[in-house]
Motif scaffolding. Sequence first.
Motif, mmCIF file in Angstrom:
data_model
loop_
_atom_site.group_PDB
_atom_site.id
_atom_site.type_symbol
_atom_site.label_atom_id
_atom_site.label_comp_id
_atom_site.label_asym_id
_atom_site.label_seq_id
_atom_site.Cartn_x
_atom_site.Cartn_y
_atom_site.Cartn_z
ATOM 1 N N GLU A 126 58.843 -8.189 -116.218
ATOM 2 C CA GLU A 126 59.452 -7.674 -115.040
ATOM 3 C C GLU A 126 58.827 -8.640 -113.815
ATOM 4 O O GLU A 126 57.756 -9.183 -114.047
ATOM 5 C CB GLU A 126 59.065 -6.185 -114.415
ATOM 6 N N ALA A 127 59.582 -8.781 -112.638
ATOM 7 C CA ALA A 127 59.083 -9.626 -111.588
ATOM 8 C C ALA A 127 59.396 -9.091 -110.439
ATOM 9 O O ALA A 127 60.697 -8.634 -109.959
ATOM 10 C CB ALA A 127 59.593 -11.001 -111.865
ATOM 11 N N TYR A 128 58.604 -9.347 -109.315
ATOM 12 C CA TYR A 128 58.781 -8.647 -108.002
ATOM 13 C C TYR A 128 58.414 -9.613 -106.968
ATOM 14 O O TYR A 128 57.290 -10.243 -106.986
ATOM 15 C CB TYR A 128 57.802 -7.352 -107.816
ATOM 16 N N ASN A 129 59.331 -9.609 -105.978
ATOM 17 C CA ASN A 129 59.210 -10.598 -104.939
ATOM 18 C C ASN A 129 57.927 -10.065 -103.780
ATOM 19 O O ASN A 129 58.100 -8.847 -103.388
ATOM 20 C CB ASN A 129 60.217 -10.664 -104.013
ATOM 21 N N VAL A 130 57.082 -10.772 -103.735
ATOM 22 C CA VAL A 130 55.995 -10.397 -102.700
ATOM 23 C C VAL A 130 56.116 -11.023 -101.177
ATOM 24 O O VAL A 130 55.009 -10.920 -100.610
ATOM 25 C CB VAL A 130 54.560 -10.352 -103.344
ATOM 26 N N GLY A 131 57.151 -11.927 -101.024
ATOM 27 C CA GLY A 131 56.797 -12.534 -99.572
ATOM 28 C C GLY A 131 57.485 -13.917 -99.857
ATOM 29 O O GLY A 131 57.985 -14.568 -100.757
ATOM 30 N N PRO A 132 57.247 -14.567 -98.670
ATOM 31 C CA PRO A 132 57.850 -16.141 -98.380
ATOM 32 C C PRO A 132 56.938 -17.054 -99.128
ATOM 33 O O PRO A 132 55.887 -16.429 -99.836
ATOM 34 C CB PRO A 132 57.925 -16.264 -96.884
ATOM 35 N N ALA A 133 57.235 -18.246 -99.031
ATOM 36 C CA ALA A 133 56.852 -19.334 -99.706
ATOM 37 C C ALA A 133 55.264 -19.589 -99.308
ATOM 38 O O ALA A 133 54.298 -19.677 -99.884
ATOM 39 C CB ALA A 133 57.322 -20.694 -99.293
ATOM 40 N N ARG A 134 54.846 -19.398 -98.062
ATOM 41 C CA ARG A 134 53.659 -19.591 -97.485
ATOM 42 C C ARG A 134 52.370 -18.816 -98.181
ATOM 43 O O ARG A 134 52.651 -17.460 -98.470
ATOM 44 C CB ARG A 134 53.508 -19.314 -95.907
ATOM 45 N N ALA A 135 51.536 -19.136 -98.869
ATOM 46 C CA ALA A 135 50.684 -18.359 -99.939
ATOM 47 C C ALA A 135 49.825 -17.254 -99.252
ATOM 48 O O ALA A 135 49.824 -16.127 -99.625
ATOM 49 C CB ALA A 135 49.514 -19.338 -100.425
ATOM 50 N N ALA A 136 49.812 -17.466 -97.830
ATOM 51 C CA ALA A 136 48.875 -16.428 -97.097
ATOM 52 C C ALA A 136 49.728 -15.294 -96.667
ATOM 53 O O ALA A 136 49.390 -14.011 -96.648
ATOM 54 C CB ALA A 136 48.511 -16.793 -95.635
#
Length: 612
Positions: free
Chosen positions: A47-57
């Motif tokens: 499974e895979a979940y999106n946790v935000g935009p490209a910027r690592a922070a």
Amino acid sequence: MFEKVLVANRGEIAVRVMRACEELGVGTVAVYSEADKNAGHARYADEAYNVGPARAADSYLDGEAIVEAGEKAGADAVHPGYGFLAENADFAARVEDSAMTWVGPSSGSMEQLGEKTSARKEMAAADVPTVPGTEDPVESADEITEFADEAGYPVAIKAEGGGGGRGLKVVESEEEIEDQFESAQREGEAYFDNSSVYVEKFLESPRHIEVQIIADHHGNVRHIGERDCSLQRRQQKVIEEGPSPALTDDLRAEIQEAARRGADAADYYNAGTFEFLVEDEGRNEDGLLDEGSNFYFLEVNTRIQVEHTVSEELTGIDIVKQQLRVAADAELPFAQEDVELDGHAIEFRINAENAAEEFAPATGTLETYDPPGGIGVRLDDALRQGDDIGGDYDSMIAKLIVWGQDREECLIRSRRALAEFGIEGITTIIPFHRLMLDDEAFTAGEHTTNYLDEELDPERIDEAQEKWGADETDGDDDEEVTKRDFVVEVNDKRFEVNLEERGAPPIQASSGGSGGNTQQLSSAGPSGGGDDGGSSSASTAEGEQVTAEMQGTILNVNVDAGDEVAAGDVLCVLEAMKMENDVVASHGGEVVEVTATEGESVDMGDVLVVLD
């Protein structure tokens, strides 16, 4: 054992952990940013979940979003890999406070040993020698000046929560202190969410030796041999090997026991690495550093290391599996006397960098990706042919690990493996590695941590890049590839859809993804990320345009319109693949326009500043 583990990381280490989980019958959950929607670790996971935009922070460093993803997935443990939040005690505590288990040392132990100043105090109490330095963080450049006046130059300014060369600045004179102090603070904040720094005496020509530790909750502490990480550039490791070719058995045993003693005194459990510097000030008749050589504790890495693979190849112990078992409260299944080192192993970091241009980060598409194989060859990666390599994260794209019955066979086998490694479409440091395997100092095991930066002739690197690097960029960027694999997001969860289409025209992949084989179809959820920003490359001002030489993020802007600058002045600082790059004025003049904005992402060729 756990039923499902979330891996709070990306790239090859995420896949490495998932492979261990799969062999243990444990399900896997990946997290990914917008830039990694089609990345290898997201493809590999169950499974895979999106946790935000490209910027690592805003994604991989967003502990709250990662824990929420784990809870949504029903994971019962979190493995952090290395980098990002792996040594963040607050994140570990957040996981400990959830229903999930933290695969690593306790947050309290991480805070104690992860903060370099408190770790130094802990080791000194355990009779482990430490490098002379401050016992507490420094608050000002004046404190660094005071220490340097007493200890002598050079000194090292280090991020308290740092590791892997991040947030480490070497100061040769008082004039450099202010800028390097601020730079170390910025890197500490950016990579470890901790801007505190300390200072210590910088040893100019040491060997860098580290000892792999694994300990359980039942009081068992084991060391799994040592690794030599002395081949570095800008204090970042490039090639690691074990056992060290520079130590006698007596000195090796002394350092290993110091690490084991330090871990035991700190009540440390799970995997970790105790790092040491060994002064290279005299060798015995066999050319080895003996018991008379001084060694000093450097730091503890409270996580799995990039180079843990070397120890695995030497001992046959799967360190990641042991991490998972220890986290599940199992007892270590082997005694110290059971740990035997067999042969020699070397790890080559395959970075997307151009060594001939001071290891500048490179981006592109893997038009050809044909890694080597054969006996004694291991490849840890998360890539496949056609994947895009962006500049949002670390430049390491794979790790090649070679084993031989002794160091000589390992070097010979390494030459063969690197020659077989076929990459086109992106520049890597494979030519540099091939150069090192013909380098007298390295093959003799006589190199120290400053060898690359101060002794190796740069022209030799240029020649190696010209000789062996031509094929790397021969890929055909214009080739059209029909894409039939789709990625769909529903409520931030990633799904792969495989379509069988006959006679359909090629589907153009949307921009920003990390895989060239996939069309992205996105259904944005309530936390489905956002625009990571982008610098406008348009400028209406007349004058000389200073552009970004690589994709990255603007850390700070030093000038305003109307300022007068001289040749060589730093206009702004661009971060690319975890490296700070000064953008300087080529000539003196007036700043006509500034289009760069702090915190903004830019692409190669974007206009940053216009000079008259």
